[in-house]
Design a protein around this motif. Structure first.
Motif: not given
Length: 182
Positions: A1-16, A35-43
């Motif tokens: 499986m190739s990991i190349a591509g565009a991705y959205r990030l946030g609490p649904k996909s992982g932890r900060l 301490i967990e960051v509970t509201r965040w997003h990224g790409r």
């Protein structure tokens, strides 16, 4: 499986997570905190063939820090302690005036097994360079960095007339699944 591509990030996909440690003569009284960051997003854009074409941006709601764990201390961390820590964090980070913390990559190099990402971290309107280290494993990005609070004008928390202090360095860790944009 190739990991190349565009991705959205946030609490649904992982932890900060932000991890603090204590110092000073009264360190036994305090807690090392997770301490967990509970509201965040990224790409993220991932290009394993040419890592320099990869990039990431993350925006954090500065008022979304929640204490998940406290280790050490004379007594266990209570719900009242957690609420007081949240209130203190809001004051330290001036969340009313600076509601977001941002990270923008400037350079990515290495490989999926071990990469370095240099970028700019903005906290309370102050921007400084920061370097992240990480790896991609089973479509998850895992890594972290150390942030020296005083570089951003943050005075590390202290109590008991300075006998109990948080270390100036805090560890920021991330573990995020690469979720395709869609």
């Amino acid at each position: 499986m190739s990991i190349a591509g565009a991705y959205r990030l946030g609490p649904k996909s992982g932890r900060l997570l932000v991890n603090t440690t204590r110092t000073g003569l009264g360190a036994k009284a305090g807690h090392d905190l997770t301490i967990e960051v509970t509201r965040w997003h990224g790409r993220a854009t991932v290009d394993p063939a040419t890592p320099a074409n990869s990039s990431v941006t993350v925006e954090v709601d500065a008022d979304s820090f929640e204490v998940r764990k406290g280790t050490g201390g004379v007594k266990p961390l209570s719900d009242a302690d957690r609420a007081e820590i949240h209130k203190t964090l809001k004051a330290i980070l001036h969340t009313a005036q600076h509601p977001t913390i941002t990270f923008r990559s400037r350079r990515v190099d290495g490989s999926a097994a071990s990469f370095a990402c240099d970028g700019e971290l903005t906290i309370m309107g102050v921007t400084h360079p920061v370097a992240l280290q990480g790896r991609v494993s089973d479509s998850r990005v895992i890594g972290g960095t150390t942030v020296v609070q005083s570089r951003w004008g943050i005075r590390p928390y202290s109590a008991f007339f300075g006998a109990l202090k948080l270390s100036d360095e805090v560890k920021v860790d991330f573990d995020v699944a690469l979720t395709p944009n869609g």
